[in-house]
Design a protein around this motif. Structure first.
Motif, PDB file in Angstrom:
ATOM      1  N   ALA A  57     -10.731  94.499  53.372  1.00 28.91           N
ATOM      2  CA  ALA A  57     -10.684  94.878  51.960  1.00 28.91           C
ATOM      3  C   ALA A  57      -9.261  95.231  51.547  1.00 28.91           C
ATOM      4  N   ARG A  58      -8.467  95.741  52.491  1.00 30.37           N
ATOM      5  CA  ARG A  58      -7.097  96.110  52.163  1.00 30.37           C
ATOM      6  C   ARG A  58      -6.138  94.914  52.227  1.00 30.37           C
ATOM      7  N   ARG A  59      -6.631  93.778  52.646  1.00 26.93           N
ATOM      8  CA  ARG A  59      -5.719  92.642  52.853  1.00 26.93           C
ATOM      9  C   ARG A  59      -6.068  91.387  52.054  1.00 26.93           C
ATOM     10  N   LEU A  60      -7.317  91.250  51.684  1.00 23.09           N
ATOM     11  CA  LEU A  60      -7.693  90.067  50.914  1.00 23.09           C
ATOM     12  C   LEU A  60      -7.904  90.481  49.467  1.00 23.09           C
ATOM     13  N   PRO A  61      -7.579  89.582  48.546  1.00 22.29           N
ATOM     14  CA  PRO A  61      -7.861  89.893  47.140  1.00 22.29           C
ATOM     15  C   PRO A  61      -9.340  90.260  46.999  1.00 22.29           C
ATOM     16  N   ARG A  62      -9.584  91.284  46.202  1.00 20.51           N
ATOM     17  CA  ARG A  62     -10.918  91.833  46.127  1.00 20.51           C
ATOM     18  C   ARG A  62     -11.978  90.798  45.743  1.00 20.51           C
ATOM     19  N   ASP A  63     -11.672  89.996  44.726  1.00 20.25           N
ATOM     20  CA  ASP A  63     -12.696  89.033  44.283  1.00 20.25           C
ATOM     21  C   ASP A  63     -12.957  87.982  45.363  1.00 20.25           C
ATOM     22  N   PHE A 111     -12.711  88.477  48.669  1.00 23.77           N
ATOM     23  CA  PHE A 111     -13.495  89.081  49.748  1.00 23.77           C
ATOM     24  C   PHE A 111     -14.942  89.295  49.304  1.00 23.77           C
ATOM     25  N   ASP A 112     -15.110  89.769  48.082  1.00 21.97           N
ATOM     26  CA  ASP A 112     -16.479  89.958  47.568  1.00 21.97           C
ATOM     27  C   ASP A 112     -17.222  88.632  47.505  1.00 21.97           C
ATOM     28  N   GLY A 113     -16.508  87.604  47.058  1.00 21.70           N
ATOM     29  CA  GLY A 113     -17.114  86.276  46.962  1.00 21.70           C
ATOM     30  C   GLY A 113     -17.544  85.774  48.329  1.00 21.70           C
ATOM     31  N   MET A 114     -16.691  86.010  49.312  1.00 23.10           N
ATOM     32  CA  MET A 114     -16.986  85.587  50.671  1.00 23.10           C
ATOM     33  C   MET A 114     -18.275  86.241  51.171  1.00 23.10           C
ATOM     34  N   LYS A 115     -18.377  87.561  50.919  1.00 25.15           N
ATOM     35  CA  LYS A 115     -19.554  88.285  51.392  1.00 25.15           C
ATOM     36  C   LYS A 115     -20.823  87.830  50.670  1.00 25.15           C
ATOM     37  N   SER A 116     -20.691  87.609  49.367  1.00 20.76           N
ATOM     38  CA  SER A 116     -21.914  87.242  48.642  1.00 20.76           C
ATOM     39  C   SER A 116     -22.333  85.799  48.968  1.00 20.76           C
TER      40      SER A 116
END
Lengths: 433, 403
Positions: A364-370, A372-377
């Motif tokens: 979360a501290r290294r990838l752009p938030r959207d 990382f969130d997109g990856m998880k979803s």
């Protein structure tokens, strides 16, 4: 003197020679004349920081100040020839502190926000290699990480915003992130091991149940044993046993018949897939039992050493489970009769989700938030999709799915794996300053 | 039976003869069209060694493994004569086809090369596999000990229909059409004597931007090969095993699928470390140019070139491993899709050596720990003996087998 045995005088001579050559080149460049006055670059009159015409510069690396002769640069694409003038191998990182977008002037230098942009690993003594990168306005320095010697930081260089005319033509600065250290990853790996440890007894218990089902041989034993096999195997796959996790024992437990001279008929073909073949090929209980017994033995042989997960491996596993799923499950190569490939994909994705969850603080501290969130979803929606499909088609090999569904499965898993690959590169262990 | 025996007619072989009656007609015209020493000149067909071994693969190559269907020793002999005669004719660069407008026979030539564009660096290399030396042809006493069935190595995912074969045929030329034309021609003349068991087409990339051609992983492949003066020691088979093998060489072929999708998802540092070379230049990680020799002795801990890197495992460059070096003649392949929808691409690994067990197989066992193995899969291949060369117009490939 190091074990590499290069004499200091050779290195000095080499450095002097390079200096002479560099000076000669410089004078030639100066003589030819250059419009920008940017005399550091080998082809100053053409370089403008676009990808077609990157700035080119040679920088000498030494143990004394890393890159004392890297004094200036400009925003945009760069090809930096790094010349290791020392007598030892080193890794070199390009670090940005307080970087900004191409359009703004750099903010103040912020050492705590150090970001790694590019790296060259294992640059041998006397070797020159090119580092290609794109940087924007900000503060930059090289970090030399020599073998068996403390890290050395090079000169800080401030990159100013490009002129208004240039800025639109410049490429976007390279994605960058704070280096991930071993210290950060060790607790994550430990947490993962602890989790695996809690899962194992349940799986082993199911295998033992399967053993007694087959041993009793009461009516309908095969069907019950098959169902127990599915439960146990699903459980095992969620542990993310990809790419040699669990070592040779992992192969004993869930290996395919690869590399065995007699293939699936080989006496050394063991584990879940051997039992799968037995159960679905209607083998007699007496034939199946020793194979289940051997699997129980393998489970009992799992010890702390087997479970060990290296700090580097935890990030790799994030995409390697999916790579394995694509290579083995999607190919039908790990299907020995049960046709539970879709359920396997589900379990493997659950394993990946677990790894990502454990790494989430670091990521979360290294990838752009959207991103990382997109990856998880995406990961979650794919897991749900595979689970749903496997409910609809509980006994179909992925190879026998309808064309439309097969393409959908491939597409989802392919896209997911592309996204996950980034985690492995971001979480590659890098030495701290 | 007529069609089955068609290849006998083409061979023009009379019963009991070991020479070639029809051969001389084509050899007299062998020089036609090769007047200038351009790069398209075909390597000489006749010589101590077969062509296509010392010659590097051209832009297009095909390897085919064949099962011999000839029914007896005599038919086998005829098969070798026919293959020789066709190879001689094809590599002569002369495509004059007297039957082109005939009324009794269909045209002998497929016409895919028009009426003859001349030479195209075509080489044709014939090999024999261990299975040829079974009971069928009474060749058991002639089997060289060094000619063995292909090994199964740890991690192999061999597909039986892509393995083995009584014969191997490697055809290479500048143009894909030239290669296929040659294969069609040979197969057409030998239908009754052999059938293709498996085949793989491939290509050799142009140098990018210079030096050794690259494989599908972006790395220059085959940089380090024995020098010409080392071939006698490392590559050519000698006569101490079987007299007839002198000037032949043992050929190991491996079809290696490369998981390029996976490979493209790993970082460049890892890629470089796996090979031990810099992808961009091909230089060993301790050097600046692809031709630089790595100094493993100076780097005993592997701090520059990892101890597990492919180049270091394959050729540790020590005194003990020096005699294991092989002549690599590999090329890339691409053929459709694999079962999971990925591109089916890889390497047709071909190497030549004096002793497969001591050379290729020893290297391959050492590579069981190669990190590259996660990204590749050996799916087929075979071991063969590339026959000695044809030494004159009355000689044919494999003639000494029948002496």
């Amino acid at each position: 003197m190091t074990s590499l045995g290069r004499s200091g005088s050779t290195i000095r001579l080499r450095a002097i020679l390079s200096a002479i050559i560099a000076l000669a080149l410089l004078l030639i460049a100066w003589g030819v004349g250059n419009a920008s006055g940017w005399w550091h670059h080998d082809a100053p009159h053409t370089a403008d920081g676009t990808t077609n015409r990157p700035y080119r510069v040679t920088v000498n690396l030494s143990l004394n100040g890393c890159t004392a002769d890297w004094t200036a640069s400009r925003a945009g694409a760069q090809v930096i020839s790094l010349n290791n003038t020392t007598d030892r191998s080193m890794d070199v990182e390009l670090i940005g502190t307080g970087a900004n977008s191409q359009k703004k002037q750099p903010t103040a230098k912020d050492a705590a926000a150090a970001q790694i942009y590019s790296e060259l690993e294992r640059l041998g003594p006397g070797v020159t290699r090119e580092m290609t990168t794109v940087i924007g306005p900000g503060h930059y320095h090289f970090l030399c990480l020599p073998d068996d010697a403390p890290a050395v930081s090079g000169t800080d260089v401030t990159i100013a915003k490009a002129t208004a005319g240039q800025v639109t033509a410049l490429p976007t600065p390279l994605p960058h992130a704070a280096p991930v250290t071993e210290q950060e990853l060790i607790p994550v790996a430990q947490e993962y091991v602890d989790w695996v440890r809690t899962q194992l007894p349940g799986i082993e218990k199911t295998v033992e149940k399967m053993h007694s089902t087959v041993a009793k041989g009461s009516e309908g034993w095969r069907r019950s044993a098959q169902s127990q096999w599915k439960t146990a195997h699903h459980g095992w796959l969620t542990l993310g046993a990809a790419y040699d996790a669990f070592g040779d024992l992992g192969t004993d437990i869930d290996g395919t018949a690869d590399g065995l001279p007699n293939g699936a008929a080989d006496k050394d073909f063991t584990g879940f897939h051997r039992i799968e073949k037995d159960l679905w090929e209607n083998r007699a209980p007496a034939e199946v039992l020793p194979h289940i017994g051997a699997l129980i033995d393998s489970f009992e042989a799992i010890d702390d050493k087997t479970l060990e997960v290296g700090a580097l491996d935890i990030g790799l596993r994030a995409h390697e489970i999916s790579e394995d799923a694509r290579r083995l499950t999607l190919d039908g190569k790990d299907d020995f009769g049960s046709h539970t490939g879709l359920d396997a994909l589900t379990a493997e994705n659950q394993g990946t989700q677990k790894v990502i969850a454990l790494l989430s603080e670091i990521l979360a501290r290294r990838l752009p938030r959207d991103e990382f969130d997109g990856m998880k979803s995406d990961l979650k929606s794919n897991t749900d999709y595979f689970a749903e499909l496997s409910q609809e088609h509980p006994n179909i090999a992925p190879a026998n799915l309808s064309h439309e569904i097969a393409q959908q499965v491939r597409s989802r898993l392919g896209e997911q794996t592309e996204q996950l690959a980034r985690i492995a590169t971001v979480t590659d262990i890098r030495r701290a300053e | 039976m007529t069609s089955r025996r068609r290849f006998l007619v083409a061979a023009g072989l009379t019963a009991g003869a070991t020479g070639l009656a029809a051969g001389s007609a084509t050899t007299t015209s062998a020089k036609q069209g090769t007047g200038s020493a351009s790069s398209t000149k075909n390597p000489a067909f006749e010589g101590t060694y077969q062509s296509g071994i010392i010659d590097e693969p051209r832009a297009a190559s095909t390897v085919a493994a064949l099962d011999v269907t000839a029914e007896n020793r005599y038919e086998l002999q005829e098969l070798f004569c026919t293959v020789t005669e066709r190879a001689r004719s094809l590599t002569s660069g002369d495509l004059f086809d007297p039957t082109a407008n005939g009324v009794i026979e269909t045209p002998t030539d497929s016409g895919t090369l028009g009426s003859g564009p001349g030479p195209d660096s075509l080489s044709i290399t014939l090999g024999v596999g261990a299975s040829l030396f079974d009971r069928r042809f009474g060749l058991k006493p002639k089997r060289p000990h060094r000619l063995i069935e292909m090994d199964t190595f740890a991690g192999d995912r061999l597909e039986p229909d892509k393995c083995g074969g009584d014969l191997s045929l490697i055809i290479s030329a500048n143009g894909r059409d030239t290669v296929l034309h040659a294969l069609r021609d040979i197969l057409r003349h030998t239908r009754g004597g052999m059938q293709v068991r498996w085949k793989q087409d491939g290509f050799t990339s142009a140098p990018r931007p210079s030096g050794t051609p690259r494989n599908h992983f972006g790395f220059k492949d085959g940089i380090s090969n024995p020098t010409t003066s080392e071939l006698t020691k490392l590559v050519w088979a000698h006569d101490h095993d079987q007299r007839w093998t002198a000037n032949g060489t043992y050929q190991a072929v491996r079809l290696i699928r490369m998981f390029t999708e996976f490979w493209d998802r790993i970082g460049i540092t890892e890629q470089n470390n796996i090979f031990g070379r810099d992808r961009a230049t091909g230089a060993p990680l301790d050097g600046n140019r692809e031709t630089d020799q790595p100094s493993f002795a100076m780097d005993p801990k592997g701090s520059v070139i990892p101890l597990t890197s492919h180049m270091r495992l394959a050729n540790p460059r020590t005194a003990e491993t020096d005699g294991q070096r092989i002549l690599r003649r590999s090329f890339n392949y691409e053929s459709g899709l694999s079962a999971n929808g990925d591109l089916d691409v890889g390497l047709v690994f071909v190497c030549y050596q004096a002793d497969i067990t001591k050379q290729f197989a020893t290297i391959q066992r050492r590579l069981s720990e190669d990190p590259l193995n996660d990204y590749i899969s050996h799916i087929g291949g075979g071991y063969f003996l590339a026959l000695p060369g044809v030494r004159g117009s009355s000689d044919y490939l494999g003639q000494d087998l029948f002496v």
